[in-house]
Scaffold this motif. Sequence first.
Motif, PDB file in Angstrom:
ATOM      1  N   TRP A   1       0.846  -1.207   0.000  1.00 36.86           N
ATOM      2  CA  TRP A   1       0.000   0.000   0.000  1.00 36.86           C
ATOM      3  C   TRP A   1       0.879   1.253   0.000  1.00 36.86           C
ATOM      4  O   TRP A   1       0.676   2.174  -0.809  1.00 36.86           O
ATOM      5  N   PHE A   2       1.867   1.276   0.880  1.00 33.92           N
ATOM      6  CA  PHE A   2       2.714   2.464   1.030  1.00 33.92           C
ATOM      7  C   PHE A   2       3.509   2.743  -0.236  1.00 33.92           C
ATOM      8  O   PHE A   2       3.575   3.882  -0.707  1.00 33.92           O
ATOM      9  N   PHE A   3       4.120   1.716  -0.822  1.00 32.10           N
ATOM     10  CA  PHE A   3       4.978   1.961  -1.982  1.00 32.10           C
ATOM     11  C   PHE A   3       4.186   2.280  -3.245  1.00 32.10           C
ATOM     12  O   PHE A   3       4.699   2.960  -4.145  1.00 32.10           O
ATOM     13  N   ARG A   4       2.942   1.835  -3.324  1.00 31.17           N
ATOM     14  CA  ARG A   4       2.092   2.318  -4.423  1.00 31.17           C
ATOM     15  C   ARG A   4       1.884   3.826  -4.301  1.00 31.17           C
ATOM     16  O   ARG A   4       1.934   4.561  -5.295  1.00 31.17           O
ATOM     17  N   LYS A   5       1.642   4.275  -3.081  1.00 28.28           N
ATOM     18  CA  LYS A   5       1.431   5.709  -2.850  1.00 28.28           C
ATOM     19  C   LYS A   5       2.730   6.489  -3.049  1.00 28.28           C
ATOM     20  O   LYS A   5       2.730   7.578  -3.635  1.00 28.28           O
ATOM     21  N   LEU A   6       3.846   5.928  -2.544  1.00 29.99           N
ATOM     22  CA  LEU A   6       5.122   6.642  -2.640  1.00 29.99           C
ATOM     23  C   LEU A   6       5.588   6.747  -4.087  1.00 29.99           C
ATOM     24  O   LEU A   6       6.104   7.791  -4.503  1.00 29.99           O
ATOM     25  N   GLU A   7       5.410   5.673  -4.854  1.00 28.05           N
ATOM     26  CA  GLU A   7       5.795   5.717  -6.268  1.00 28.05           C
ATOM     27  C   GLU A   7       4.977   6.764  -7.016  1.00 28.05           C
ATOM     28  O   GLU A   7       5.504   7.500  -7.854  1.00 28.05           O
ATOM     29  N   ARG A   8       3.690   6.858  -6.704  1.00 28.19           N
ATOM     30  CA  ARG A   8       2.854   7.865  -7.350  1.00 28.19           C
ATOM     31  C   ARG A   8       3.284   9.275  -6.942  1.00 28.19           C
ATOM     32  O   ARG A   8       3.371  10.184  -7.782  1.00 28.19           O
ATOM     33  N   LEU A   9       3.573   9.472  -5.649  1.00 26.78           N
ATOM     34  CA  LEU A   9       4.002  10.787  -5.169  1.00 26.78           C
ATOM     35  C   LEU A   9       5.323  11.200  -5.816  1.00 26.78           C
ATOM     36  O   LEU A   9       5.476  12.338  -6.271  1.00 26.78           O
ATOM     37  N   ALA A  10       6.279  10.274  -5.865  1.00 30.59           N
ATOM     38  CA  ALA A  10       7.575  10.585  -6.469  1.00 30.59           C
ATOM     39  C   ALA A  10       7.425  10.869  -7.962  1.00 30.59           C
ATOM     40  O   ALA A  10       8.047  11.794  -8.494  1.00 30.59           O
ATOM     41  N   SER A  11       6.589  10.090  -8.649  1.00 33.09           N
ATOM     42  CA  SER A  11       6.352  10.313 -10.077  1.00 33.09           C
ATOM     43  C   SER A  11       5.672  11.654 -10.314  1.00 33.09           C
ATOM     44  O   SER A  11       6.008  12.377 -11.266  1.00 33.09           O
ATOM     45  N   PHE A  12       4.722  11.985  -9.466  1.00 28.41           N
ATOM     46  CA  PHE A  12       4.023  13.273  -9.564  1.00 28.41           C
ATOM     47  C   PHE A  12       5.014  14.433  -9.516  1.00 28.41           C
ATOM     48  O   PHE A  12       5.006  15.314 -10.389  1.00 28.41           O
ATOM     49  N   MET A  13       5.910  14.429  -8.524  1.00 25.11           N
ATOM     50  CA  MET A  13       6.840  15.547  -8.387  1.00 25.11           C
ATOM     51  C   MET A  13       7.888  15.545  -9.492  1.00 25.11           C
ATOM     52  O   MET A  13       8.329  16.607  -9.946  1.00 25.11           O
ATOM     53  N   HIS A  14       8.279  14.349  -9.950  1.00 24.24           N
ATOM     54  CA  HIS A  14       9.257  14.238 -11.035  1.00 24.24           C
ATOM     55  C   HIS A  14       8.658  14.751 -12.343  1.00 24.24           C
ATOM     56  O   HIS A  14       9.249  15.608 -13.016  1.00 24.24           O
ATOM     57  N   ILE A  15       7.488  14.262 -12.687  1.00 27.12           N
ATOM     58  CA  ILE A  15       6.853  14.620 -13.966  1.00 27.12           C
ATOM     59  C   ILE A  15       6.421  16.089 -13.975  1.00 27.12           C
ATOM     60  O   ILE A  15       6.515  16.764 -15.000  1.00 27.12           O
ATOM     61  N   CYS A  16       5.987  16.593 -12.824  1.00 26.12           N
ATOM     62  CA  CYS A  16       5.547  17.996 -12.751  1.00 26.12           C
ATOM     63  C   CYS A  16       6.702  18.964 -12.527  1.00 26.12           C
ATOM     64  O   CYS A  16       6.486  20.172 -12.431  1.00 26.12           O
ATOM     65  N   GLY A  17       7.925  18.448 -12.441  1.00 24.21           N
ATOM     66  CA  GLY A  17       9.101  19.311 -12.390  1.00 24.21           C
ATOM     67  C   GLY A  17       9.308  20.039 -11.079  1.00 24.21           C
ATOM     68  O   GLY A  17       9.793  21.174 -11.071  1.00 24.21           O
ATOM     69  N   TYR A  18       8.973  19.397  -9.956  1.00 24.56           N
ATOM     70  CA  TYR A  18       9.193  20.025  -8.652  1.00 24.56           C
ATOM     71  C   TYR A  18      10.689  20.165  -8.385  1.00 24.56           C
ATOM     72  O   TYR A  18      11.471  19.249  -8.658  1.00 24.56           O
ATOM     73  N   ASP A  19      11.099  21.316  -7.821  1.00 24.28           N
ATOM     74  CA  ASP A  19      12.516  21.491  -7.517  1.00 24.28           C
ATOM     75  C   ASP A  19      12.862  20.847  -6.180  1.00 24.28           C
ATOM     76  O   ASP A  19      11.996  20.339  -5.471  1.00 24.28           O
ATOM     77  N   VAL A  20      14.146  20.872  -5.828  1.00 24.10           N
ATOM     78  CA  VAL A  20      14.625  20.135  -4.659  1.00 24.10           C
ATOM     79  C   VAL A  20      13.967  20.628  -3.374  1.00 24.10           C
ATOM     80  O   VAL A  20      13.627  19.823  -2.491  1.00 24.10           O
TER      81      VAL A  20
END
Length: 562
Positions: free
Chosen positions: A363-382
């Motif tokens: 459950w957690f890693f499904r959510k974490l992968e989505r969160l990380a992908s969201f910030m990566h694809i949307c170009g969030y800075d550090v």
Amino acid sequence: MSKKISGAEYPLAKIFSSDFDYAIPSYQRPYAWTEVQAGDLFADLYDFFIKEKDDTYFLGSIVLIKDEGKPHAEVIDGQQRLTTLTILLAALTQLSTGNIRDAFHRYLCEPGNVLESLPQKPRLTLRERDRVFFENFVQGIRLRELIAQDAAQLDNESQRNIRLNAKLFLDKLEEKFGGDAEGLTKFGGFLVQRCFLVAVSTPSQQSAFRVFSVLNSRGLDLLPTDIIKSDIIGNIKSQDKQDEVTERWEELEVQTGRDGFAELFGHIRMIFAKEKARRTLLEEFREQVIKKYESPETLMSTVVEPFAEAYLIAKKCQYLSTTNAADVNALLKWLNRIENSDWLPSAIKFLATQGKNADYVLWFFRKLERLASFMHICGYDVNQRIERYASVLSELEGSHSLEAPISAVDLGPEEKSEMLQVLDGDIYLMTARRRNHLLLRLDAFLGDGAATYDTGLLTIEHVLPQTVAPASGWQKLWPDEAMRKRWVHRLANLVPLTQKRNSKAQNYDFDTKKSAYFGGKHGVSSYVLTTQVLNAASWTPGIVAQRQADLIDVLATRWDLK
């Protein structure tokens, strides 16, 4: 004649002065910094400017071939930073007026001085292919015109990176300062007075390359973890206990690798501090971690060992369980494909405390992968990423379970909406790593999950080409230029190919392009996305619009964005 090597730390006011006349040799690689590196640099600079009122910011080093007392400097190492800083200074110049504008512009161009025999010229000269372009748009303070250029029509990737980073810096400066001219000027003052580079100079090319090799070598210098080891083990009073902990410590270092062990301690610092590092790892680890444990043995058994084990599971994708292990490890593989490791502290903390609960782990890693992908694809800075993950780490400190899971790892409604908007935009104009990650993730969602991907062979091809020749089949299918521009860079019109095939691709009509390039000799492709195009009878605006809706629906369903 001795080939003297000299090195000194200079503020940017000195770096961009008449003392240096930089030239990028033609053999250097093109300007390669994308919005990711430029965005991280700006985020770091602005964060330091806001929070540190007196300290100086270190930007790294540059290596030059330069005769003492003469300004001409051939850049052996540091062109990416010098070019990016020049673009930032140009953005500050663009947004300033009057004397302030003139002051900023002097860091970009030597104004000249007849009495000192100094001609007017740019302070930084790029490689021949990009020299006129950079001088015209950046050093000539025509950034608005540069941004208005069609990226697809620029000569090369270097020029596209320059354009994107100019836009990024203008957008960031306007976002942070708006109409606050005084604040903008203060930030510029911070940049030129309190930001430093070390310039290492030698008149010999051979010596310069030797310096560059030494600075970039991967020797076994003393790492902060070596001193932390001394701090922890040195405080154990029993010699037997010291020997025992030393053996366990060194075994962990062997398992993670020396560099991996140093990375781990940076993540442990983040787990405890929940904010970006402002001082050295050694200083912050002592204050944030070591001081909180009276016993070195307790620190070892409750922090270093379980976190090292969790780090290895996350990095090597080796979660073990009778249930869910394959699904969890598949998610870890996708997380490791993301170009930053800011997700790792949350993964380490969760695995160290909840790793035995396989259902909750999945459950957690499904959510974490989505969160990380969201910030990566949307170009969030550090800074944005660290702040977002800090909320996850804070919630992981409390009590939670699958029945009452943490909520911070979930996407909120605004974040889901933001992601859907980005997914429906001009995907091809993203940085290569962001768009490649998205296309491969989508391809995996469409497949059975068994495919493996070699990103070294991946390129992204347009189906409808970027340039349509008059009287071609494409012109007949897509007569409306505005319609072509609307769809050419979007998800539905992009397919992944191997580099070998893509190198042959041309602007042929659909049937020819499909049979000659997308399917190869056997009429099949390794990618589901590409196979779908092979099965399409035609490529009209209606077909592309329907494909776009279908692909967005797949992403929205699999990432639960609806």
